[in-house]
Scaffold this motif. Sequence first.
Motif, PDB file in Angstrom:
ATOM      1  N   PHE A   1       0.823  -1.208   0.000  1.00 30.48           N
ATOM      2  CA  PHE A   1       0.000   0.000   0.000  1.00 30.48           C
ATOM      3  C   PHE A   1       0.857   1.258   0.000  1.00 30.48           C
ATOM      4  O   PHE A   1       0.464   2.288  -0.570  1.00 30.48           O
ATOM      5  N   MET A   2       2.025   1.205   0.637  1.00 29.14           N
ATOM      6  CA  MET A   2       2.906   2.361   0.640  1.00 29.14           C
ATOM      7  C   MET A   2       3.395   2.668  -0.766  1.00 29.14           C
ATOM      8  O   MET A   2       3.367   3.822  -1.214  1.00 29.14           O
ATOM      9  N   LEU A   3       3.850   1.641  -1.495  1.00 28.91           N
ATOM     10  CA  LEU A   3       4.337   1.848  -2.851  1.00 28.91           C
ATOM     11  C   LEU A   3       3.226   2.321  -3.780  1.00 28.91           C
ATOM     12  O   LEU A   3       3.439   3.209  -4.617  1.00 28.91           O
ATOM     13  N   MET A   4       2.039   1.750  -3.639  1.00 28.41           N
ATOM     14  CA  MET A   4       0.907   2.198  -4.449  1.00 28.41           C
ATOM     15  C   MET A   4       0.589   3.662  -4.176  1.00 28.41           C
ATOM     16  O   MET A   4       0.325   4.438  -5.101  1.00 28.41           O
ATOM     17  N   SER A   5       0.625   4.046  -2.905  1.00 24.79           N
ATOM     18  CA  SER A   5       0.341   5.436  -2.533  1.00 24.79           C
ATOM     19  C   SER A   5       1.393   6.376  -3.109  1.00 24.79           C
ATOM     20  O   SER A   5       1.064   7.441  -3.648  1.00 24.79           O
ATOM     21  N   VAL A   6       2.660   5.996  -3.001  1.00 22.87           N
ATOM     22  CA  VAL A   6       3.748   6.837  -3.498  1.00 22.87           C
ATOM     23  C   VAL A   6       3.639   7.027  -5.003  1.00 22.87           C
ATOM     24  O   VAL A   6       3.832   8.136  -5.516  1.00 22.87           O
ATOM     25  N   PHE A   7       3.312   5.957  -5.736  1.00 23.45           N
ATOM     26  CA  PHE A   7       3.185   6.060  -7.192  1.00 23.45           C
ATOM     27  C   PHE A   7       2.133   7.093  -7.575  1.00 23.45           C
ATOM     28  O   PHE A   7       2.329   7.871  -8.515  1.00 23.45           O
ATOM     29  N   ILE A   8       1.018   7.121  -6.848  1.00 22.35           N
ATOM     30  CA  ILE A   8      -0.032   8.099  -7.140  1.00 22.35           C
ATOM     31  C   ILE A   8       0.434   9.503  -6.777  1.00 22.35           C
ATOM     32  O   ILE A   8       0.219  10.474  -7.525  1.00 22.35           O
ATOM     33  N   MET A   9       1.113   9.634  -5.642  1.00 22.48           N
ATOM     34  CA  MET A   9       1.560  10.952  -5.185  1.00 22.48           C
ATOM     35  C   MET A   9       2.651  11.535  -6.077  1.00 22.48           C
ATOM     36  O   MET A   9       2.860  12.756  -6.096  1.00 22.48           O
ATOM     37  N   LEU A  10       3.334  10.686  -6.820  1.00 22.59           N
ATOM     38  CA  LEU A  10       4.369  11.174  -7.727  1.00 22.59           C
ATOM     39  C   LEU A  10       3.793  12.059  -8.831  1.00 22.59           C
ATOM     40  O   LEU A  10       4.437  13.018  -9.277  1.00 22.59           O
ATOM     41  N   ILE A  11       2.577  11.760  -9.274  1.00 21.24           N
ATOM     42  CA  ILE A  11       2.029  12.361 -10.494  1.00 21.24           C
ATOM     43  C   ILE A  11       2.019  13.895 -10.483  1.00 21.24           C
ATOM     44  O   ILE A  11       2.577  14.531 -11.388  1.00 21.24           O
ATOM     45  N   PRO A  12       1.359  14.545  -9.498  1.00 15.94           N
ATOM     46  CA  PRO A  12       1.281  16.020  -9.579  1.00 15.94           C
ATOM     47  C   PRO A  12       2.632  16.702  -9.442  1.00 15.94           C
ATOM     48  O   PRO A  12       2.859  17.760 -10.049  1.00 15.94           O
ATOM     49  N   ILE A  13       3.552  16.118  -8.667  1.00 16.51           N
ATOM     50  CA  ILE A  13       4.861  16.746  -8.485  1.00 16.51           C
ATOM     51  C   ILE A  13       5.718  16.577  -9.737  1.00 16.51           C
ATOM     52  O   ILE A  13       6.478  17.472 -10.109  1.00 16.51           O
ATOM     53  N   ILE A  14       5.597  15.422 -10.405  1.00 18.22           N
ATOM     54  CA  ILE A  14       6.283  15.244 -11.690  1.00 18.22           C
ATOM     55  C   ILE A  14       5.783  16.275 -12.688  1.00 18.22           C
ATOM     56  O   ILE A  14       6.564  16.907 -13.406  1.00 18.22           O
ATOM     57  N   SER A  15       4.462  16.461 -12.734  1.00 15.19           N
ATOM     58  CA  SER A  15       3.868  17.450 -13.632  1.00 15.19           C
ATOM     59  C   SER A  15       4.382  18.847 -13.312  1.00 15.19           C
ATOM     60  O   SER A  15       4.707  19.630 -14.220  1.00 15.19           O
ATOM     61  N   MET A  16       4.476  19.161 -12.032  1.00 18.90           N
ATOM     62  CA  MET A  16       4.963  20.477 -11.611  1.00 18.90           C
ATOM     63  C   MET A  16       6.408  20.690 -12.058  1.00 18.90           C
ATOM     64  O   MET A  16       6.744  21.740 -12.624  1.00 18.90           O
ATOM     65  N   ALA A  17       7.258  19.686 -11.816  1.00 23.38           N
ATOM     66  CA  ALA A  17       8.672  19.811 -12.188  1.00 23.38           C
ATOM     67  C   ALA A  17       8.839  19.901 -13.696  1.00 23.38           C
ATOM     68  O   ALA A  17       9.625  20.716 -14.202  1.00 23.38           O
ATOM     69  N   ALA A  18       8.097  19.071 -14.431  1.00 21.89           N
ATOM     70  CA  ALA A  18       8.213  19.062 -15.890  1.00 21.89           C
ATOM     71  C   ALA A  18       7.773  20.398 -16.477  1.00 21.89           C
ATOM     72  O   ALA A  18       8.409  20.933 -17.394  1.00 21.89           O
ATOM     73  N   GLN A  19       6.676  20.963 -15.963  1.00 26.23           N
ATOM     74  CA  GLN A  19       6.220  22.274 -16.443  1.00 26.23           C
ATOM     75  C   GLN A  19       7.256  23.357 -16.161  1.00 26.23           C
ATOM     76  O   GLN A  19       7.550  24.194 -17.009  1.00 26.23           O
ATOM     77  N   ASP A  20       7.792  23.343 -14.953  1.00 23.55           N
ATOM     78  CA  ASP A  20       8.751  24.370 -14.558  1.00 23.55           C
ATOM     79  C   ASP A  20      10.006  24.316 -15.414  1.00 23.55           C
ATOM     80  O   ASP A  20      10.510  25.334 -15.881  1.00 23.55           O
ATOM     81  N   ILE A  21      10.514  23.092 -15.641  1.00 26.27           N
ATOM     82  CA  ILE A  21      11.758  22.930 -16.393  1.00 26.27           C
ATOM     83  C   ILE A  21      11.552  23.197 -17.883  1.00 26.27           C
ATOM     84  O   ILE A  21      12.355  23.872 -18.525  1.00 26.27           O
ATOM     85  N   LYS A  22      10.450  22.686 -18.426  1.00 23.87           N
ATOM     86  CA  LYS A  22      10.243  22.766 -19.870  1.00 23.87           C
ATOM     87  C   LYS A  22       9.632  24.092 -20.321  1.00 23.87           C
ATOM     88  O   LYS A  22       9.954  24.594 -21.394  1.00 23.87           O
ATOM     89  N   MET A  23       8.739  24.663 -19.506  1.00 23.41           N
ATOM     90  CA  MET A  23       8.020  25.870 -19.928  1.00 23.41           C
ATOM     91  C   MET A  23       8.324  27.096 -19.072  1.00 23.41           C
ATOM     92  O   MET A  23       7.812  28.177 -19.342  1.00 23.41           O
TER      93      MET A  23
ATOM     94  N   THR B   1      -1.279  25.652 -12.162  1.00 27.81           N
ATOM     95  CA  THR B   1      -1.773  24.846 -11.041  1.00 27.81           C
ATOM     96  C   THR B   1      -2.885  23.898 -11.475  1.00 27.81           C
ATOM     97  O   THR B   1      -2.925  22.739 -11.043  1.00 27.81           O
ATOM     98  N   GLY B   2      -3.760  24.369 -12.337  1.00 32.78           N
ATOM     99  CA  GLY B   2      -4.857  23.515 -12.792  1.00 32.78           C
ATOM    100  C   GLY B   2      -4.372  22.257 -13.490  1.00 32.78           C
ATOM    101  O   GLY B   2      -4.968  21.181 -13.341  1.00 32.78           O
ATOM    102  N   LYS B   3      -3.279  22.376 -14.244  1.00 30.83           N
ATOM    103  CA  LYS B   3      -2.745  21.226 -14.974  1.00 30.83           C
ATOM    104  C   LYS B   3      -2.237  20.150 -14.019  1.00 30.83           C
ATOM    105  O   LYS B   3      -2.248  18.959 -14.363  1.00 30.83           O
ATOM    106  N   LEU B   4      -1.809  20.537 -12.835  1.00 33.55           N
ATOM    107  CA  LEU B   4      -1.346  19.554 -11.854  1.00 33.55           C
ATOM    108  C   LEU B   4      -2.477  18.590 -11.499  1.00 33.55           C
ATOM    109  O   LEU B   4      -2.274  17.382 -11.417  1.00 33.55           O
ATOM    110  N   TYR B   5      -3.660  19.152 -11.315  1.00 36.73           N
ATOM    111  CA  TYR B   5      -4.814  18.317 -10.973  1.00 36.73           C
ATOM    112  C   TYR B   5      -5.342  17.577 -12.203  1.00 36.73           C
ATOM    113  O   TYR B   5      -5.791  16.427 -12.090  1.00 36.73           O
ATOM    114  N   ILE B   6      -5.295  18.232 -13.359  1.00 34.08           N
ATOM    115  CA  ILE B   6      -5.730  17.561 -14.590  1.00 34.08           C
ATOM    116  C   ILE B   6      -4.858  16.344 -14.872  1.00 34.08           C
ATOM    117  O   ILE B   6      -5.357  15.261 -15.208  1.00 34.08           O
ATOM    118  N   ASP B   7      -3.529  16.508 -14.749  1.00 30.22           N
ATOM    119  CA  ASP B   7      -2.615  15.386 -14.979  1.00 30.22           C
ATOM    120  C   ASP B   7      -2.816  14.281 -13.947  1.00 30.22           C
ATOM    121  O   ASP B   7      -2.708  13.092 -14.271  1.00 30.22           O
TER     122      ASP B   7
END
Length: 241
Positions: free
Chosen positions: A61-83, A88-94
Amino acid sequence: MFSSVKDAFGLYKRNILRVLLIGITIFLPIQILYTILVNYISMPFYYFNIPLWPSFFQSVFMLMSVFIMLIPIISMAAQDIKMKKVKTGKLYIDTVKYAFFVYLISIPVSIFTSIGFLLLIVPGIILLIFLLGIPFVKVIEDESFKMVIKKSVLFGKENFLVICGFLLLFAAVDFVVTYALSFLAIVFTGQMAITNWVIMVFNMLFLPLFIFTMTKQYLNWNGEADVIHEEEYMKQLEQYS
């Protein structure tokens, strides 16, 4: 390795308010749900004095939880680095867009990785390193199932020692700080509930730093960071020409 950690601190500093927002709206609810599920499922095994299964379920359950929690922060980092800006809305959309895929694939990944950890430890670490890239591939490149697995394994294989170093570094810091906070919480409050809340808040603040570091490493690996640097260099040349 250290450059990725340094860049991650910069990402964290620039997006601190968004990190807090995601922590409160996504990280904390997932951690609370994880705590309830683990306690509910583990209770019968503790009652009959079967210690192995609770550890197994906690790991899964810990690994499953972490995998889900990775998503918005990955989106945040990718947006910041690439664009160079974060919506903020895209974090929730992703998160909504990729959560089901990541959830489904995290089930077998978490089970096999947890088995590896419980049996011999080393196989679990190897599986985790090879499969940890799954959310990064999906969120950053939106690849198909087959390519997600292939690129995740390739990313883990070609960055094995670096990822292993990241895991050991952040795990060590997490262990020391969590132990210290737990000790202080118990000494001053004497209540495990307060201790659990302290640990969850710390994880909410600390996990994004690890995700930022891994995202930066992934973008360096897949070549997107080089493209971004080249585009920035060309823009600077145009300004001075």
